[in-house]
Design a protein around this motif. Structure first.
Motif: not given
Length: 139
Positions: A52-78
């Motif tokens: 299968p083929v995996t398609v991933t998407a991800q990103f990170t955003e940083s904010g004040p006081n060293a806060a870091t939030l992530r977003g991630s997604g994944r789709v598998t194509v069979l």
């Protein structure tokens, strides 16, 4: 995310299956890869099936006081039957949408966590870790 009809996967990817796009104000990194250990796309020697083929998407955003939030997604194509995977231009679009939704969920959870946290009365939470006395009003 707009799908580019001139590209098999709906966006321009490099030789390693990577792409970078901007979506909803975020720089999102997309990766398209198969799950085999072989450098040549071929059927598995044991099962006779393509990976299968995996398609991933991800990103990170940083904010004040060293806060870091992530977003991630994944789709598998069979693969279908004994044929290799056919590129699906909607897969990166779905992965990016999932990453954006995951980021919103993470932001909501972080906001709720911060709302529940109360600094001790002896430290007003100025970030320096010192214990300052609290001001008291005199009548």
């Amino acid at each position: 995310m707009d799908i580019d009809p001139t590209q098999p996967w709906g966006l321009a990817i490099d030789f390693a299956g990577r792409a970078t796009i901007t979506e909803a104000g975020h720089t999102v990194y997309v990766n398209v890869s198969d799950s085999s250990y072989n450098t040549v796309i071929a059927p598995d020697s044991v099962t006779g099936l393509y990976s299968p083929v995996t398609v991933t998407a991800q990103f990170t955003e940083s904010g004040p006081n060293a806060a870091t939030l992530r977003g991630s997604g994944r789709v598998t194509v069979l693969p279908i039957g004994t044929n290799p995977v056919v590129p699906d231009p909607t897969a990166p679009q779905q992965a990016v949408a999932a990453a954006l939704a995951n980021f919103v969920d993470n932001t909501t959870a972080y906001t709720a966590l911060c709302a529940k946290w109360t600094p001790p009365e002896t430290d007003p939470g100025d970030g320096n870790g010192d214990t300052e006395p609290t001001a008291t009003a005199t009548p």
